[in-house]
Write a protein that holds these residues in place. Structure first.
Motif, mmCIF file in Angstrom:
data_model
loop_
_atom_site.group_PDB
_atom_site.id
_atom_site.type_symbol
_atom_site.label_atom_id
_atom_site.label_comp_id
_atom_site.label_asym_id
_atom_site.label_seq_id
_atom_site.Cartn_x
_atom_site.Cartn_y
_atom_site.Cartn_z
ATOM 1 N N LEU B 19 59.474 103.267 73.322
ATOM 2 C CA LEU B 19 58.193 103.327 74.569
ATOM 3 C C LEU B 19 57.849 101.625 74.164
ATOM 4 C CD1 LEU B 19 55.512 104.192 75.786
ATOM 5 C CD2 LEU B 19 54.479 104.394 73.398
ATOM 6 N N LYS B 20 58.662 101.516 73.374
ATOM 7 C CA LYS B 20 59.131 99.320 72.446
ATOM 8 C C LYS B 20 59.326 98.690 73.246
ATOM 9 C CE LYS B 20 59.344 101.208 68.165
ATOM 10 N NZ LYS B 20 60.761 101.529 66.483
ATOM 11 N N LEU B 28 49.370 89.541 74.861
ATOM 12 C CA LEU B 28 48.481 89.645 73.900
ATOM 13 C C LEU B 28 47.053 88.738 73.966
ATOM 14 C CD1 LEU B 28 51.420 89.111 71.227
ATOM 15 C CD2 LEU B 28 50.421 91.269 72.725
ATOM 16 N N GLU B 35 51.892 92.682 76.459
ATOM 17 C CA GLU B 35 51.707 93.714 75.347
ATOM 18 C C GLU B 35 52.360 94.385 75.617
ATOM 19 O OE1 GLU B 35 48.401 96.053 75.433
ATOM 20 O OE2 GLU B 35 48.040 95.384 72.873
ATOM 21 N N ASN B 36 53.593 96.001 74.653
ATOM 22 C CA ASN B 36 54.127 96.732 74.961
ATOM 23 C C ASN B 36 53.168 97.726 74.873
ATOM 24 O OD1 ASN B 36 55.155 97.754 72.559
ATOM 25 N ND2 ASN B 36 55.750 95.649 72.148
ATOM 26 N N ALA B 38 53.426 100.702 72.841
ATOM 27 C CA ALA B 38 53.598 101.425 71.439
ATOM 28 C C ALA B 38 52.927 100.641 70.311
ATOM 29 C CB ALA B 38 55.358 100.671 71.185
ATOM 30 N N GLU B 39 52.550 98.832 70.722
ATOM 31 C CA GLU B 39 51.421 98.044 69.873
ATOM 32 C C GLU B 39 50.212 98.440 70.029
ATOM 33 O OE1 GLU B 39 53.849 94.839 70.197
ATOM 34 O OE2 GLU B 39 52.746 94.131 72.100
ATOM 35 N N HIS B 40 50.179 98.693 71.695
ATOM 36 C CA HIS B 40 48.903 99.206 71.954
ATOM 37 C C HIS B 40 48.663 100.211 71.672
ATOM 38 C CE1 HIS B 40 46.396 100.392 75.353
ATOM 39 N NE2 HIS B 40 46.928 101.248 75.539
ATOM 40 N N TRP B 42 49.223 101.507 68.376
ATOM 41 C CA TRP B 42 49.062 101.192 67.153
ATOM 42 C C TRP B 42 47.453 100.582 67.257
ATOM 43 C CZ3 TRP B 42 48.277 95.947 65.631
ATOM 44 C CH2 TRP B 42 47.898 96.579 64.374
ATOM 45 N N HIS B 43 47.004 99.831 68.420
ATOM 46 C CA HIS B 43 45.836 99.205 68.000
ATOM 47 C C HIS B 43 45.106 99.571 68.528
ATOM 48 C CE1 HIS B 43 44.329 94.609 69.105
ATOM 49 N NE2 HIS B 43 43.547 95.339 68.024
ATOM 50 N N ALA B 45 44.557 102.933 68.543
ATOM 51 C CA ALA B 45 44.256 104.218 67.037
ATOM 52 C C ALA B 45 43.605 103.262 65.697
ATOM 53 C CB ALA B 45 46.005 105.137 66.427
ATOM 54 N N MET B 46 43.751 101.665 65.806
ATOM 55 C CA MET B 46 42.852 101.420 64.877
ATOM 56 C C MET B 46 41.577 101.250 65.668
ATOM 57 S SD MET B 46 44.699 100.374 61.788
ATOM 58 C CE MET B 46 43.558 98.862 61.566
ATOM 59 N N LEU B 69 47.892 107.804 70.101
ATOM 60 C CA LEU B 69 49.285 107.380 69.710
ATOM 61 C C LEU B 69 50.194 107.950 70.232
ATOM 62 C CD1 LEU B 69 49.152 108.055 65.475
ATOM 63 C CD2 LEU B 69 49.388 105.810 66.981
ATOM 64 N N GLN B 140 39.767 98.379 75.657
ATOM 65 C CA GLN B 140 41.180 97.653 75.233
ATOM 66 C C GLN B 140 41.100 96.499 75.814
ATOM 67 O OE1 GLN B 140 44.825 97.779 75.087
ATOM 68 N NE2 GLN B 140 44.975 96.233 73.308
#
Lengths: 206, 206
Positions: B19-20, B28, B35-36, B38-40, B42-43, B45-46, B69, B140
């Motif tokens: 997924l990364k 970004l 953006e990829n 996986a980091e999307h 993560w963001h 979830a925050m 997630l 987002q």
């Protein structure tokens, strides 16, 4: 004009976008590039959701996931300190602590305090939740190294003994059953490396 | 030899490393790259941890975080379908559904079924948890576009009306208070674009 609660939350959420640009030493599993700390945090949260049955003690998965989602945001100010770099570990702790205060300080006070407390709990690694979270944070890069034929161990000329001492205690403490698997992987990995090296040497001589 | 429960869990966790490498249209915030997924994730979830007070209904934050997630892992097989690409939305749903079966099918049965059910719940967007998760998944990238002077809207020549219709209903349904803020941002963004364009035109004539 005073910043509203939402203004503060969004300013923190915008600031932590920068975690996507903090590059770690570990590669992706396809070896195409190094991993960044944001996608690493995502992956660890998935590890926590799926592997909670291997925690050494009784854990609250939601708290573990939260810790893992936020554990690396301090790297936005302090950078990533690779496990195989043995320099300056005192200044590292100080820089990360300052970073945590600045970053979580962007949030509305109550949320900021909650996040700061969770981050400190993770760092202290004394509660069952934190011990398990720390174990996963060591387990994932170990797995990556094993499945990329050495990864950062090869790059940094790390020995089997160093792997055992740098990863072992933390993984064993928080997820003993996962360490059992790691021991097998690591032993096999280094024994294969050794027979490859001796094969090469033998080849050289012939 | 039969795969153990842990073997299956680790094989899923290794598979989703990919997924990364799934790249989204959104940049970004520093505009350095796209953006990829996986980091999307993560963001998002925050976002869920910090903004749960803006959910339209009563939500279970842990479930919302879990959904966010895992919501995009289907892109490993099906790819990312950008919101401003209006082609082939039927085949998209089918491909994603097949991807979910294959990927969550790598897990031990019970966990696989749980994850599949959560993913389907997210997709259906009927429960309060899913409505809020979906709202954040729209909120987002909207925020990113506003704070990168247009982002994917500029690239795809998207109008104010299209932004309102493509983001509005989903955000308003799951997080009405966040949509209020979006409306202000979007209106201001397009009004600034319009005055810049008219300034340029005026400049051209003089």
């Amino acid at each position: 004009m005073q910043a509203t609660v939402l203004d503060k939350q969004l300013s923190f959420l915008r600031e932590i976008d920068r975690l996507k640009t903090v590059v770690r030493q570990s590669p992706l599993l396809d070896n195409s590039r190094k991993e960044n700390s944001a996608e690493h945090s995502w992956h660890l949260a998935m590890y926590a959701l799926l592997l909670n049955e291997y925690a050494g003690g009784s854990v609250n998965t939601h708290r573990v996931v939260q810790m893992l989602l936020l554990h690396d945001v301090v790297e936005i100010d302090a950078g990533d300190f690779p496990i195989h770099d043995e320099s300056s570990s005192n200044s590292q702790a100080e820089e990360e602590s300052e970073a945590a205060k600045r970053l979580f300080g962007l949030l509305p006070q109550q949320q900021g305090n909650e996040f700061l407390a969770l981050w400190r709990e993770f760092e202290s690694a004394e509660t069952e939740d934190a011990k398990f979270a720390k174990a996963l944070d060591r387990f994932q890069p170990l797995l990556v190294n094993v499945f990329t034929s050495g990864g950062t161990w090869k790059e940094n000329d790390v020995s089997l003994e160093q792997v055992f001492s740098r990863y072992g205690p933390v993984i064993q403490r928080g997820a003993p059953l996962l360490w059992d698997v790691c021991e097998q992987w690591v032993t096999q990995h280094f024994s294969e490396q050794a027979s490859r090296a001796s094969g090469l040497q033998k080849g050289d001589k012939e």
